[in-house]
Design a protein around this motif. Structure first.
Motif, PDB file in Angstrom:
ATOM      1  N   PHE A 133      -3.939  25.334  92.585  1.00  0.00           N
ATOM      2  CA  PHE A 133      -3.470  24.351  93.551  1.00  0.00           C
ATOM      3  C   PHE A 133      -2.634  23.343  92.774  1.00  0.00           C
ATOM      4  CE2 PHE A 133      -3.510  20.690  96.340  1.00  0.00           C
ATOM      5  CZ  PHE A 133      -3.175  21.295  97.538  1.00  0.00           C
ATOM      6  N   ILE A 134      -1.397  23.072  93.223  1.00  0.00           N
ATOM      7  CA  ILE A 134      -0.496  22.223  92.439  1.00  0.00           C
ATOM      8  C   ILE A 134       0.002  20.996  93.209  1.00  0.00           C
ATOM      9  CG2 ILE A 134       0.265  24.157  90.981  1.00  0.00           C
ATOM     10  CD1 ILE A 134       2.878  24.276  92.533  1.00  0.00           C
ATOM     11  N   GLY A 135      -0.443  20.825  94.451  1.00  0.00           N
ATOM     12  CA  GLY A 135       0.074  19.719  95.256  1.00  0.00           C
ATOM     13  C   GLY A 135      -0.863  18.527  95.296  1.00  0.00           C
ATOM     14  N   LEU A 174      -3.011  18.867  80.903  1.00  0.00           N
ATOM     15  CA  LEU A 174      -2.261  17.853  81.648  1.00  0.00           C
ATOM     16  C   LEU A 174      -1.129  18.492  82.444  1.00  0.00           C
ATOM     17  CD1 LEU A 174      -1.784  15.169  78.806  1.00  0.00           C
ATOM     18  CD2 LEU A 174      -3.683  15.326  80.452  1.00  0.00           C
ATOM     19  N   MET A 175      -0.730  17.793  83.498  1.00  0.00           N
ATOM     20  CA  MET A 175       0.386  18.240  84.329  1.00  0.00           C
ATOM     21  C   MET A 175       1.272  17.039  84.628  1.00  0.00           C
ATOM     22  SD  MET A 175       1.370  18.174  87.831  1.00  0.00           S
ATOM     23  CE  MET A 175       1.455  19.239  89.259  1.00  0.00           C
ATOM     24  N   ALA A 176       2.572  17.263  84.738  1.00  0.00           N
ATOM     25  CA  ALA A 176       3.459  16.151  85.082  1.00  0.00           C
ATOM     26  C   ALA A 176       4.687  16.627  85.853  1.00  0.00           C
ATOM     27  CB  ALA A 176       3.925  15.417  83.825  1.00  0.00           C
ATOM     28  N   MET A 184      10.200  22.773  85.885  1.00  0.00           N
ATOM     29  CA  MET A 184      10.416  23.480  87.151  1.00  0.00           C
ATOM     30  C   MET A 184      11.768  24.225  87.050  1.00  0.00           C
ATOM     31  SD  MET A 184       8.780  20.670  89.736  1.00  0.00           S
ATOM     32  CE  MET A 184      10.198  19.687  90.103  1.00  0.00           C
ATOM     33  N   SER A 185      12.284  24.699  88.180  1.00  0.00           N
ATOM     34  CA  SER A 185      13.495  25.532  88.121  1.00  0.00           C
ATOM     35  C   SER A 185      14.620  24.914  87.298  1.00  0.00           C
ATOM     36  CB  SER A 185      14.008  25.810  89.536  1.00  0.00           C
ATOM     37  OG  SER A 185      13.150  26.715  90.171  1.00  0.00           O
ATOM     38  N   GLY A 186      14.835  23.614  87.480  1.00  0.00           N
ATOM     39  CA  GLY A 186      15.985  22.992  86.842  1.00  0.00           C
ATOM     40  C   GLY A 186      15.796  22.629  85.376  1.00  0.00           C
ATOM     41  N   ILE A 215       7.680  27.407  88.686  1.00  0.00           N
ATOM     42  CA  ILE A 215       9.036  27.729  89.123  1.00  0.00           C
ATOM     43  C   ILE A 215       9.038  28.276  90.551  1.00  0.00           C
ATOM     44  CG2 ILE A 215      11.036  29.190  88.644  1.00  0.00           C
ATOM     45  CD1 ILE A 215      10.229  29.016  85.666  1.00  0.00           C
ATOM     46  N   GLY A 216       9.824  27.632  91.409  1.00  0.00           N
ATOM     47  CA  GLY A 216       9.915  28.066  92.802  1.00  0.00           C
ATOM     48  C   GLY A 216      11.280  28.629  93.144  1.00  0.00           C
ATOM     49  N   SER A 217      12.245  27.735  93.382  1.00  0.00           N
ATOM     50  CA  SER A 217      13.530  28.165  93.940  1.00  0.00           C
ATOM     51  C   SER A 217      14.325  29.105  93.032  1.00  0.00           C
ATOM     52  CB  SER A 217      14.365  26.946  94.322  1.00  0.00           C
ATOM     53  OG  SER A 217      14.355  26.001  93.285  1.00  0.00           O
ATOM     54  N   ALA A 263       4.456  30.842  89.559  1.00  0.00           N
ATOM     55  CA  ALA A 263       5.416  30.723  90.661  1.00  0.00           C
ATOM     56  C   ALA A 263       4.898  29.708  91.669  1.00  0.00           C
ATOM     57  CB  ALA A 263       5.620  32.070  91.335  1.00  0.00           C
ATOM     58  N   ALA A 264       5.726  28.712  91.973  1.00  0.00           N
ATOM     59  CA  ALA A 264       5.401  27.741  93.028  1.00  0.00           C
ATOM     60  C   ALA A 264       5.800  28.390  94.348  1.00  0.00           C
ATOM     61  CB  ALA A 264       6.163  26.443  92.784  1.00  0.00           C
ATOM     62  N   THR A 265       4.805  28.671  95.187  1.00  0.00           N
ATOM     63  CA  THR A 265       5.031  29.568  96.324  1.00  0.00           C
ATOM     64  C   THR A 265       5.069  28.870  97.684  1.00  0.00           C
ATOM     65  OG1 THR A 265       2.656  30.028  96.253  1.00  0.00           O
ATOM     66  CG2 THR A 265       4.100  31.603  95.161  1.00  0.00           C
TER      67      THR A 265
HETATM   68  C1  LIG Z   1       7.815  23.044  94.473  1.00  0.00           C
HETATM   69  C2  LIG Z   1       7.151  22.696  93.201  1.00  0.00           C
HETATM   70  C3  LIG Z   1       7.598  23.227  91.982  1.00  0.00           C
HETATM   71  C4  LIG Z   1       8.777  24.156  91.853  1.00  0.00           C
HETATM   72  O1  LIG Z   1       9.979  23.540  92.209  1.00  0.00           O
HETATM   73  P1  LIG Z   1      11.377  24.302  92.001  1.00  0.00           P
HETATM   74  O2  LIG Z   1      12.332  23.222  91.673  1.00  0.00           O
HETATM   75  O3  LIG Z   1      11.668  25.001  93.270  1.00  0.00           O
HETATM   76  O4  LIG Z   1      11.208  25.260  90.876  1.00  0.00           O
HETATM   77  C5  LIG Z   1       6.891  22.887  90.836  1.00  0.00           C
HETATM   78  N1  LIG Z   1       5.832  22.052  90.875  1.00  0.00           N
HETATM   79  C6  LIG Z   1       5.382  21.530  92.013  1.00  0.00           C
HETATM   80  C7  LIG Z   1       4.200  20.634  91.985  1.00  0.00           C
HETATM   81  C8  LIG Z   1       6.037  21.823  93.203  1.00  0.00           C
HETATM   82  O5  LIG Z   1       5.598  21.268  94.339  1.00  0.00           O
END
Ligand SMILES: *Cc1c(COP(=O)(O)O)cnc(C)c1O
Length: 236
Positions: A82-84, A164-166, A208-210, A225-227, A37-39
């Motif tokens: 950490f994902i940012g 890897l991440m993208a 991600m969500s979409g 997944i966040g929103s 979960a992206a929080t």
């Molecule tokens: C916010 C975020 C997400 C999730 O985005 P949603 O579209 O809300 O699911 C995934 N990855 C990263 C790096 C994010 O910053």
């Protein structure tokens, strides 16, 4: 509040079902896919509610926000990533607090993670963020520089690459986004065949969500997944 918690529960179950379905379609098992979960912007009480439902991976984007929420997370039951975008001068503040840093895109950043991990006598897992769309505005290593970066990072002590991440470009259709995910999967497979010391390709973080279903169909092992879980973000 009650309604909000019920929505999160409904969303959580729906996403788990969708993940399971896509996993099976892609020839894997539901448990082969990690739901993180992206929080960002989400209150700790809501995050912990999701953890109580079975969520076991969470990811934050900003160092400051992570630190301010850190004491509140139920980390006995969830793994924190950490994902940012991360600046080298902030690495010290999160090494030891997160299990994995997903967004490493330079030797400088990896070296600092190594240095801080040595200081704390711990190992830190990282993913290499790839700028799969070669977008000027985005972080991530350019695909053509990925292999060289991996060889350099493989020399660093106490830091190990787990995958890897993208974050692919915004696409107008499903075909296009699947194309980017496919490029990532091919890189992931190519690198795993190189058998580089200290470099494992266990985690392919994309979707991600979409677009998480498409990402899983193309080989993602972890979706962020966040929103879709917590509802639209409120940045106030
Ligand atoms: C916010 C975020 C997400 C999730 O985005 P949603 O579209 O809300 O699911 C995934 N990855 C990263 C790096 C994010 O910053």
């Amino acid at each position: 509040m009650e309604k909000l918690l019920n929505n999160i529960e409904y969303n959580y179950k729906t996403i788990c079902e969708n993940i399971a379905e896509a996993a099976i379609k892609s020839g894997r098992k539901p448990e082969d896919i990690t739901f993180l979960a992206a929080t960002k912007t989400v209150d700790v009480s809501l995050i912990n509610h999701a953890i109580s439902l079975g969520l076991d991976h969470i990811g934050e984007n900003k160092v400051q926000e992570l630190l301010s929420k850190y004491e509140g997370y139920d980390l006995a039951h969830a793994d924190l990533h950490f994902i940012g975008h991360l600046q080298s001068n902030k690495v010290r503040q999160i090494v030891g607090k997160v299990s994995t840093i997903q967004s490493v895109d330079s030797l400088k950043l990896a070296s600092e993670i190594s240095r801080q991990s040595i200081k704390q006598d711990i190992d830190t897992k990282i993913l290499i963020e790839v700028n799969v769309g070669n977008e000027e505005s985005k972080s991530g290593v350019k695909p053509e520089l990925l292999t060289e970066l991996l060889y350099q990072i493989s020399e660093l002590p106490r830091v190990s690459v787990d995958g890897l991440m993208a974050i692919p470009p915004i696409c107008e259709n499903e075909q296009k986004i699947r194309g980017y995910f496919e490029i990532m999967r091919n890189m992931f497979i190519d690198i795993s065949h190189k058998n580089i010391d200290n470099i494992s390709m266990n985690t392919l973080s994309m979707g991600m969500s979409g677009d998480y279903k498409e990402a899983i169909l193309e080989g993602a092992t972890l979706v962020r997944i966040g929103s879709s879980l917590f509802g639209a973000r409120n940045y106030n």
